[in-house]
Each structure stands twice: as structure tokens, then as C-alpha cells.
Design an enzyme around this catalytic site. Sequence first.
Site: not given
Length: 558
Positions: A73, A75, A96, A107, A275, A303, A383, A411
Site C-alpha cells: 500500500k 509502495t 505516516r 512487519k 489502523a 491496513f 509481482f 516497485w
Amino acid sequence: MSFKTDIEIAREAKKRPIQEIGAKLGISSDDLLPYGHDKAKVSQEFINSVQGNKNGKLILVTAINPTPAGEGKTTTTVGLGDGLCAIGKKAAICIREASLGPNFGMKGGAAGGGYAQIVPMEEMNLHFTGDFHAITAAHNLLTAMIDNHIYWGNELEIDERRITWRRVMDMNDRALRDTVVGLGGVANGFARQTGFDITVASEVMAILCLATDLADLQKRLGDMIVAYRRDRTPIYARDIKADGAMTVLLRDAMQPNLVQTLENNPAFVHGGPFANIAHGCNSVIATSTALKIADYVVTEAGFGADLGAEKFMNIKCRKAGLAPDCVVLVATIRAMKMNGGVAKADLGPENVDAVNDGCANLGRHIGNLKQFGVPVVVAINHFVTDTDAEVQAVKDYVASQGAEAILCQHWEKGSEGTKELATRVAEIADAGVSQFAPLYNDDMSLFDKIERVATAIYRADEVLADKKIRDQLRQWEEAGYGHLPVCMAKTQYSFSTDPNLRGAPTGHSVPIREVRLSAGAGFVVVICGEIMTMPGLPRTPAAENIRINEEGLVEGLF
């Protein structure tokens, strides 16, 4: 095929002096308080000076429920911001700050990944500009002053059994969830049971992210309820006379942090509530300032959309008078397969059937977001193992839900991989088709608000709450807090309170374990299921692999 790690890519970044980044948004060097060469705080004087400007377009990035397969998210937030700049738009990113807990747990950081990152990555994921330390210090100053007040005679007649203000630290430490303080004799005060939460769960963190300026910050800090007397009347932080000193500690932390992406585009990184146990959005002051000086602002909510986006809409937008023009919902083919029942070790081979089976989770989020009256675009975070057939399956499914899905390769390719998404998002935002409205009205009862979220967003059959919790909610309503929104603390891994229940479950219940009044922040926290406000470290914490190498560089951050 081998790829560079995020930290290796970040280390090769060709950063520009932060003054150049500020100039892109019309922020002069005089209005920046530099922290080194590549990060700075934006002055309150500058923020005040742009309040008359027209707002730009607000774009929210959210995601499906997280899985071990990864969604990306942040990224995607960074990639979309870079993409907007690449197609000639004046854009800024708002995310954030990272908590040390997840960084050293499992994480990881909060700076994006691959070629869609915000730098300096290492500083952002460690001490950054000290904001979290300031929040921790301010919170614990209040705790110390409460115990000190009791020690010196307890003039306010605080009932020591009803002190609600705990301590915090920015680390995962399960041993501190429940503690006893004051042992060791008369000189150490009175023994009582208390505990620690992680700093991101602190009401001080929530207040910093919702306050508009220092005066508002001090008022909100003073409004915090920290304890009760024997007659159940509340004790506020201002009664302890802590609000002024707390504001002093938070003076610099209130100023938004300006940094840059790998492509030298501006990013505000400020505040960091989780969150799953808080409201999960970056600060109002950063978002609202960005909207005054950029044409497009891309922000994220933590999240899955059942948590972060719901709170962004019902808490942040309600409190700050904001309205999103478009929502980007991030999903991956790998996560669709996991939601379709495939084990993480088996995600590589093509499996269109599993993708189709897993799309129910994505569809539930699309439907939920549309309830807020906002247009939704799905970003498929690419991916290398994704096949054309799998991507097409998601696109077809999303089309059947009345939305559109766009493949994104940020990415791997940076802004070049998000130009299509950026172009479409800008078109939707410019069209002005959003008819945003929160999910519930202020005048609904607190329990009705909880039920509204549980049934409309989680699709639960019922909310389970014993008489003690229902009575507490009614008492808060009688005390004048019934107008507040609710902040659901729930597992991020499922629509239900069972983290192992993937997909789009129905027929489940939402058990409420505890409710907490955050009178200063302006919401009621509803703790559901087994969610913890102080996480623990996993069996093999990331900290085991973080070190300084022979060249004096940090390794192991991700």
C-alpha cells in the site's frame, strides 16, 4: 532473478537538498527547519500563510486485508505520487511515520519499497526527527504527574483503582502489557496495577494527528480523561496541570516533516497511529497543508480498507472537513491466491481459479468504499510471478463490480510503472464525481455507530457486548460524548475478529472486550476480539538481522 533490497536501492538514491524539494511546493528555505540535508520540518508560520489557498484534489490509497503475501500500500502511494508528477501534475504525498515496534518485529518499515520509496529510508524507519520520542515523553510525563499528585496528598481525590492513563513505549514488549508499579516502600508511592501500550496507540499520538495548531493541541491534551474519583466524576489532564508542559514537549513534533521520494518529489511524513488499534492516518496538519500547496495529494490509511479507510472517512474526514475525490484500492495477485486458499509456499505457479476464489475479499472492499460515495480504482501491484491470465481475471472481476483495475509496476519501474494509474486517477479526481458522506451521523448512539460499522463494513450478524460495556457507553452519552465517532480496534487480517478467517466471511459476530473514551482525540475506542494495544515480538524478530556492517552501514531494515 535477483533484485536489490529496498535498503540497497534507497542507499543509491540521488537525493536533492531539502530546500529544493520545498521550493517545488512554494516553501521557502526560511520556512524549513532542516534536520540534516535531506529532511526538514515546515514552520507553523508558513502553514498559517497558505490557509486562504484553494484545496487540491485528495486521493486516498487503501488496500485489501493484509496477507503474508504482501500488498504494497505505501509502495503504491509513493508510486502514484511519483506517477502524477511524471505526467506533469503538481503532486505531494502524505504518509505516516514508522514505529520501531514493527521495524524490529516482523512487519518492517513504512517508507515504501523497490523504486517507489521515500528517503532517507534508514532515518525514517528509526529515530527520524524524534516525533515519536516526543509523543512518548509527553504521554509518560502525564503518567508521572498523576502518580506524583497522589503521592503528595491526592488533592483531586483520584480513585487509584480508576486511573485509566497507562504508560507507553515505542517497542513491542508483551511483558509490559500488565504491570504493577509503586513497589518498594513508602518512598516509591502507592502500589497499583497498570500497564504499557505501544506509543502509536497513545491518545497523545491521535491528538497530534488530529490537532490543527498548538492551541488546539493543548486544548485537546487538557480534555483527556486520565482517571475518575470515587463518585465516578472524571479527572482531566488539565486538572493535573500537565497540558502546558506536554504541549512544550510536542511543539516541534507538531510541525510536519518534509522529505522526498527516490524521484525527488515532495512527501510529508507525519504522525503514525496504527489502523488496527487507532485511527491509522497521517496528521491532519500535514494533509491539509499539502492540499493548500499541491494540486493533487496522495495519502494512505493503514491496513485494509475495513480499518484504515473506514477511519479515514468516519474520523479524519469528519474531524478535518476533508473529502476524498478518489480512492485507490491496492491488491496483489499473490494475495488473491492466498484469499483463495493457496499456501504462501505455493503462490508461484499460475492458478487462475484461486485468483477468482480470492477476489471476494477485493469485491467486499470495493462495495464498502462505494458506500461512502467515492469512486474506486483498483491498483494491481505487480509481482514478477504474475501471469497475464491471472491479471486479466482480476480486471474482469473488478469490472463486474462496477470499477476498473489497472496494473502497476512501480516497485520495478518507479513512476514509469504508474503513469496509467496516475492519468486515470487525475481524470476521476478532476471530474468531481465524488459524493462523499460518512457512514453514520453524529447523533446516532455510540452502540448504534458500532453496529453500523460491524454490519455495513465487516458484514457481521451482530455485536456482542455485555451489560457493563453497554452501560459505560450510555454513561458517556449522558456525559456529553455521544456525538463522537467510534474507533474500532480489530485484527487487520480479516473482516471478522478471527485473524484466520480470510476472504469475505459472513455469519460472524463482533465481540467487544473493552471500550475506552479518548475525549481529547474525540473518539471512542472499541476493542474487539483478541487485539492487543501492546504487540509482542514474533518467534524470530527482524531485530535479529539488523546490524551495522563493516562499512558502517545499516543492514537488515526492510
